[in-house]
Design a protein around this motif. Structure first.
Motif, PDB file in Angstrom:
ATOM      1  N   THR A  67       0.994  -1.092  -0.031  1.00 21.90           N
ATOM      2  CA  THR A  67      -0.054   0.050   0.003  1.00 21.90           C
ATOM      3  C   THR A  67       0.911   1.347  -0.081  1.00 21.90           C
ATOM      4  O   THR A  67       0.443   2.486  -0.706  1.00 21.90           O
ATOM      5  CB  THR A  67      -0.695   0.101   1.148  1.00 21.90           C
ATOM      6  N   ASN A  68       2.009   1.196   0.803  1.00 28.48           N
ATOM      7  CA  ASN A  68       2.836   2.180   0.855  1.00 28.48           C
ATOM      8  C   ASN A  68       3.566   2.661  -0.490  1.00 28.48           C
ATOM      9  O   ASN A  68       3.653   3.517  -1.213  1.00 28.48           O
ATOM     10  CB  ASN A  68       3.997   2.042   1.766  1.00 28.48           C
ATOM     11  N   SER A  71       0.894   4.289  -2.926  1.00 27.95           N
ATOM     12  CA  SER A  71       0.754   5.622  -2.550  1.00 27.95           C
ATOM     13  C   SER A  71       1.893   6.318  -3.136  1.00 27.95           C
ATOM     14  O   SER A  71       1.722   7.640  -3.590  1.00 27.95           O
ATOM     15  CB  SER A  71       0.545   5.851  -0.964  1.00 27.95           C
ATOM     16  N   ASN A  74       1.223   6.926  -6.720  1.00 30.59           N
ATOM     17  CA  ASN A  74       0.407   7.891  -6.815  1.00 30.59           C
ATOM     18  C   ASN A  74       0.893   9.250  -6.775  1.00 30.59           C
ATOM     19  O   ASN A  74       0.619  10.282  -7.502  1.00 30.59           O
ATOM     20  CB  ASN A  74      -0.833   7.716  -5.840  1.00 30.59           C
ATOM     21  N   ASP A 104      -5.522   5.038  -6.380  1.00 31.47           N
ATOM     22  CA  ASP A 104      -6.158   5.532  -5.123  1.00 31.47           C
ATOM     23  C   ASP A 104      -7.129   4.580  -4.610  1.00 31.47           C
ATOM     24  O   ASP A 104      -7.184   4.312  -3.469  1.00 31.47           O
ATOM     25  CB  ASP A 104      -6.592   6.900  -5.229  1.00 31.47           C
ATOM     26  N   VAL A 107      -5.545   1.322  -3.337  1.00 26.87           N
ATOM     27  CA  VAL A 107      -5.022   1.464  -2.073  1.00 26.87           C
ATOM     28  C   VAL A 107      -6.005   1.458  -0.757  1.00 26.87           C
ATOM     29  O   VAL A 107      -5.930   0.929   0.391  1.00 26.87           O
ATOM     30  CB  VAL A 107      -4.183   2.785  -1.670  1.00 26.87           C
ATOM     31  N   ASN A 125      -0.266   8.434   2.247  1.00 24.45           N
ATOM     32  CA  ASN A 125      -1.344   8.532   1.232  1.00 24.45           C
ATOM     33  C   ASN A 125      -2.138  10.075   1.330  1.00 24.45           C
ATOM     34  O   ASN A 125      -2.359  10.344   0.275  1.00 24.45           O
ATOM     35  CB  ASN A 125      -2.578   7.610   1.703  1.00 24.45           C
ATOM     36  N   ALA A 128      -0.078  12.053  -0.909  1.00 25.93           N
ATOM     37  CA  ALA A 128      -0.216  11.593  -2.480  1.00 25.93           C
ATOM     38  C   ALA A 128      -1.497  12.263  -2.975  1.00 25.93           C
ATOM     39  O   ALA A 128      -1.515  13.120  -4.023  1.00 25.93           O
ATOM     40  CB  ALA A 128      -0.270  10.290  -2.666  1.00 25.93           C
TER      41      ALA A 128
END
Length: 280
Positions: A67-68, A71, A74, A104, A107, A125, A128
């Motif tokens: 997930t990081n 992000s 993004n 997004d 995520v 996040n 981003a």
């Protein structure tokens, strides 16, 4: 033999047995402590006792890294979109915003499904989202005059206000239009109108009103809901990879407008049903 030694031998060895050297007692205590430490920190024992827990922690950390990474991707796309807007490459800038729109959503789906929560991940996040759906989207307006520049500033402030103060704490709703849908509308409009400043300014003004509005929008949860919503998301990916710019922009524009104007009828049904099931 005289003195203490003679008296000791006279009384027998049992009387002398309790007498021990302080050095020997210290060595015995240290040896026992070392043995206890070896028993507690035995690598084989600790491994077999906490193997399941360590596997769960490794899986959690790995998904947090995923997930990081999404992000961060993004954020990078948003920065490249800003650079393309400065270079008057509106098509490339809009294209990157549409990719960020899908990233997004991924995520958010992974974070909700696995209940991942980390301070660094949330901050990354948010950065981003602010950079991509705030600054980069405002740059699509073409800051080449006082009017467009002022509108771009208002758009960034609206996105910032939406991120900072419209946090309701509710699990199934957003307060105000999510920034990614407003960005998707601007990017799609830019692709369809080839960067027409007047039309983009009108759409940006409308999106500012929707983001500042205190109406509630349901969590779309596209990847966690009905199959047709998953097909909508998959269709967006296929459009981005294989379809022409105009068709992809039209698809994403209809997708975003359907969420804006029909939030409960189309996108909030599954969330309401889940809430009713929990209450029952």
């Amino acid at each position: 033999m005289s003195g203490p030694q003679a008296s000791c031998w006279a009384q027998g060895t049992s009387a002398c047995a309790p007498v021990a050297s302080p050095v020997v007692e210290e060595e015995d205590r240290i040896g026992c402590a070392n043995a206890e430490c070896l028993g507690l920190h035995d690598p084989c024992t600790s491994f077999f006792l906490t193997n399941d827990q360590s596997c769960l922690q490794m899986n959690e950390f790995s998904w947090k890294d995923v997930t990081n990474a999404l992000s961060l991707a993004n954020l990078i796309l948003g920065l490249f979109s800003i650079f393309c807007s400065f270079c008057k490459r509106c098509h490339c800038a809009s294209w990157m915003l549409l990719i960020s729109f899908l990233l997004d959503m991924a995520v958010g789906a992974i974070t909700r499904h696995l209940s991942l929560c980390s301070k660094s991940g949330v901050e990354l996040n948010d950065l981003a989202v602010y950079t991509t759906f705030g600054l980069a989207s405002a740059m699509l307006l073409g800051v080449d005059g006082p009017l467009s520049g002022f509108l771009g500033i208002i758009y960034v402030l609206a996105a910032t206000f939406r991120l900072c103060f419209y946090s309701t704490g509710a699990q199934l709703t957003y307060k105000g239009l999510p920034c990614r849908y407003a960005s998707c509308v601007l990017a799609s409009t830019s692709l369809l109108t080839k960067g027409n400043t007047f039309i983009l300014s009108c759409m940006a003004s409308l999106m500012i009103l929707f983001m500042m509005d205190q109406s509630y929008y349901p969590h779309d949860e596209i990847l966690e809901s009905e199959n047709w919503k998953k097909m909508v998301y998959l269709g967006g990916i296929i459009m981005l990879l294989l379809s022409p710019f105009s068709l992809t922009a039209f698809y994403c524009l209809l997708w975003s407008l359907s969420y804006i104007f029909f939030p409960d009828a189309l996108w909030g049904k599954a969330a309401c049903l889940r809430l009713q099931c929990r209450e029952n």
